[in-house]
Motif scaffolding. Structure first.
Motif, PDB file in Angstrom:
ATOM      1  N   LEU A   1       0.884  -1.351  -0.077  1.00  0.00           N
ATOM      2  CA  LEU A   1      -0.063   0.056   0.170  1.00  0.00           C
ATOM      3  C   LEU A   1       0.884   1.432  -0.006  1.00  0.00           C
ATOM      4  O   LEU A   1       0.643   2.170  -0.741  1.00  0.00           O
ATOM      5  N   ALA A   2       2.076   1.199   0.983  1.00  0.00           N
ATOM      6  CA  ALA A   2       2.952   2.455   1.056  1.00  0.00           C
ATOM      7  C   ALA A   2       3.341   2.597  -0.547  1.00  0.00           C
ATOM      8  O   ALA A   2       3.449   3.917  -0.764  1.00  0.00           O
ATOM      9  N   ARG A   3       4.011   1.719  -0.977  1.00  0.00           N
ATOM     10  CA  ARG A   3       4.490   1.634  -2.455  1.00  0.00           C
ATOM     11  C   ARG A   3       3.783   2.346  -3.428  1.00  0.00           C
ATOM     12  O   ARG A   3       3.918   2.942  -4.279  1.00  0.00           O
ATOM     13  N   LEU A   4       2.354   1.816  -3.433  1.00  0.00           N
ATOM     14  CA  LEU A   4       1.349   2.006  -4.315  1.00  0.00           C
ATOM     15  C   LEU A   4       1.047   3.706  -4.177  1.00  0.00           C
ATOM     16  O   LEU A   4       0.730   4.204  -5.330  1.00  0.00           O
ATOM     17  N   THR A   5       1.088   4.162  -2.966  1.00  0.00           N
ATOM     18  CA  THR A   5       1.025   5.563  -2.854  1.00  0.00           C
ATOM     19  C   THR A   5       1.989   6.319  -3.599  1.00  0.00           C
ATOM     20  O   THR A   5       1.692   7.378  -4.276  1.00  0.00           O
ATOM     21  N   VAL A   6       3.093   5.961  -3.350  1.00  0.00           N
ATOM     22  CA  VAL A   6       4.479   6.680  -4.071  1.00  0.00           C
ATOM     23  C   VAL A   6       4.194   6.630  -5.387  1.00  0.00           C
ATOM     24  O   VAL A   6       4.336   7.688  -6.093  1.00  0.00           O
ATOM     25  N   LYS A   7       3.762   5.389  -5.935  1.00  0.00           N
ATOM     26  CA  LYS A   7       3.634   5.140  -7.397  1.00  0.00           C
ATOM     27  C   LYS A   7       2.706   6.117  -8.082  1.00  0.00           C
ATOM     28  O   LYS A   7       2.763   6.517  -9.316  1.00  0.00           O
ATOM     29  N   ALA A   8       1.400   6.308  -7.071  1.00  0.00           N
ATOM     30  CA  ALA A   8       0.341   6.882  -7.340  1.00  0.00           C
ATOM     31  C   ALA A   8       0.721   8.675  -7.741  1.00  0.00           C
ATOM     32  O   ALA A   8       0.560   9.309  -8.646  1.00  0.00           O
ATOM     33  N   THR A   9       1.632   8.875  -6.705  1.00  0.00           N
ATOM     34  CA  THR A   9       2.299  10.317  -6.757  1.00  0.00           C
ATOM     35  C   THR A   9       3.249  10.510  -7.836  1.00  0.00           C
ATOM     36  O   THR A   9       3.355  11.616  -8.219  1.00  0.00           O
ATOM     37  N   GLN A  10       4.220   9.634  -7.984  1.00  0.00           N
ATOM     38  CA  GLN A  10       5.245   9.805  -8.699  1.00  0.00           C
ATOM     39  C   GLN A  10       5.079   8.651  -9.832  1.00  0.00           C
ATOM     40  O   GLN A  10       5.823   7.529  -9.731  1.00  0.00           O
ATOM     41  N   PRO A  11       4.286   8.777 -10.963  1.00  0.00           N
ATOM     42  CA  PRO A  11       4.041   7.525 -11.865  1.00  0.00           C
ATOM     43  C   PRO A  11       5.341   7.249 -12.829  1.00  0.00           C
ATOM     44  O   PRO A  11       5.394   6.012 -13.328  1.00  0.00           O
ATOM     45  N   ASP A  12       6.450   8.182 -12.611  1.00  0.00           N
ATOM     46  CA  ASP A  12       7.520   7.713 -13.605  1.00  0.00           C
ATOM     47  C   ASP A  12       8.484   6.558 -12.947  1.00  0.00           C
ATOM     48  O   ASP A  12       9.146   6.801 -12.062  1.00  0.00           O
ATOM     49  N   ALA A  13       8.367   5.365 -13.615  1.00  0.00           N
ATOM     50  CA  ALA A  13       9.210   4.269 -12.747  1.00  0.00           C
ATOM     51  C   ALA A  13      10.557   4.693 -13.035  1.00  0.00           C
ATOM     52  O   ALA A  13      11.404   4.037 -12.030  1.00  0.00           O
ATOM     53  N   GLU A  14      11.281   5.272 -13.538  1.00  0.00           N
ATOM     54  CA  GLU A  14      12.680   5.720 -13.914  1.00  0.00           C
ATOM     55  C   GLU A  14      12.889   6.496 -12.527  1.00  0.00           C
ATOM     56  O   GLU A  14      14.030   6.367 -12.072  1.00  0.00           O
ATOM     57  N   VAL A  15      12.070   7.661 -12.488  1.00  0.00           N
ATOM     58  CA  VAL A  15      12.271   8.435 -11.509  1.00  0.00           C
ATOM     59  C   VAL A  15      12.256   7.625 -10.164  1.00  0.00           C
ATOM     60  O   VAL A  15      13.155   8.084  -9.026  1.00  0.00           O
TER      61      VAL A  15
END
Lengths: 75, 75, 75, 75, 75, 75
Positions: E24-38
């Motif tokens: 869940l924590a990781r998915l929040t970060v992913k939702a906020t920063q969708p760029d996988a490289e960043v």
């Protein structure tokens, strides 16, 4: 030293509960730094520092959650 | 000074509860820094500082948990 | 401005509840910094700052606790 | 090492519960940094640092929520 | 994007619940920063930064509280 | 990897629950930074840093709230 004024979490109103939350936070600081002169100096610093003011608001919010629960949210 | 507007945590709707959460947070800051001029200066600073905006959002989330519980989550 | 989309904490699923948690956090930031241009500038900054991303995740976790409780954890 | 003095969260009064919250926080620090000399040095630092004093108050508030719940808020 | 894997907070065991908290924590970060490289670049930074590791542990602890409550603490 | 030792939140005593809280926090760090050598290096850093020690105490307090609730506060 007294850490909970009146030794109770029960207050008559939400507003009095809030004042208690503020006092609890201050008394923790006092217990950690008992020197009144140092606390006064630090107070001048944090009252001008928006990071600290927000952090204090966080502590008060946390204390208030406990006090509100103790008072069954004054319902 | 008044710390809980209307001296109650009960609101008609989730949205009004949210507005109360924001007000509670602001009133803690006001109680800690009563000088309106200083607060206005700090407000200009934190409104441009993403760390502070996120920290404020954390305080509001914490206050809202208490208000939502007080209102039985408006179910 | 609207602080709780749809003026309810009730959602059909845990996933929709999570989306609401993210929106609540964003709306607090919007209420504190109403200037869309400034928010856009800050967004570029915090999306590249791992401290901020973690702090945002903390806010969302806190909001989600409230929403999950409101929905009886979708049990 | 003992992490919960007396191995119980039950206290006679809200004030004793508060003292326990302070002790729990200190014992976590002790478990993480067992060297008494290092802890003494760090204590001198954080007692003069308002950011740290507020952060300690946050920890105590969180511990107290648990202790108050354990004691049914001493109602 | 999916924010809650499997769209449920119910897990078979405390350990699976913990894994969900991390996700869940990781998915929040992913939702906020969708760029996988960043995100990959930031991950390298925070994995070497003890402040960030502790902050991530705080987020996971908060998510876990919600998941544990949803599962009636697997009692 | 195992995230919850013994795959249960139930402990015999408050003190054992506290030890579990400390372990949960450490295992989150381990899951985020699996390299033991890096973790050892970071441990040396945070054990001398009072900000980090307080932040760790905050995580443990949060984990403990969940464990205490799971154990009905050992009443």
């Amino acid at each position: 030293m007294e850490l909970v004024p009146g030794n109770t979490l029960i207050t008559a109103t939400p507003d009095e509960g809030r004042a208690l939350a503020v006092k609890l936070a201050r008394l923790t600081v006092k217990a950690t730094q008992p020197d009144a002169e140092v606390r006064q100096r630090l107070r001048l610093a944090y009252a001008e520092d928006h990071h600290s003011l927000i952090a204090i608001a966080q502590v008060v919010a946390t204390e208030y959650a406990t006090i509100a629960a103790a008072n069954n949210h004054w319902r």
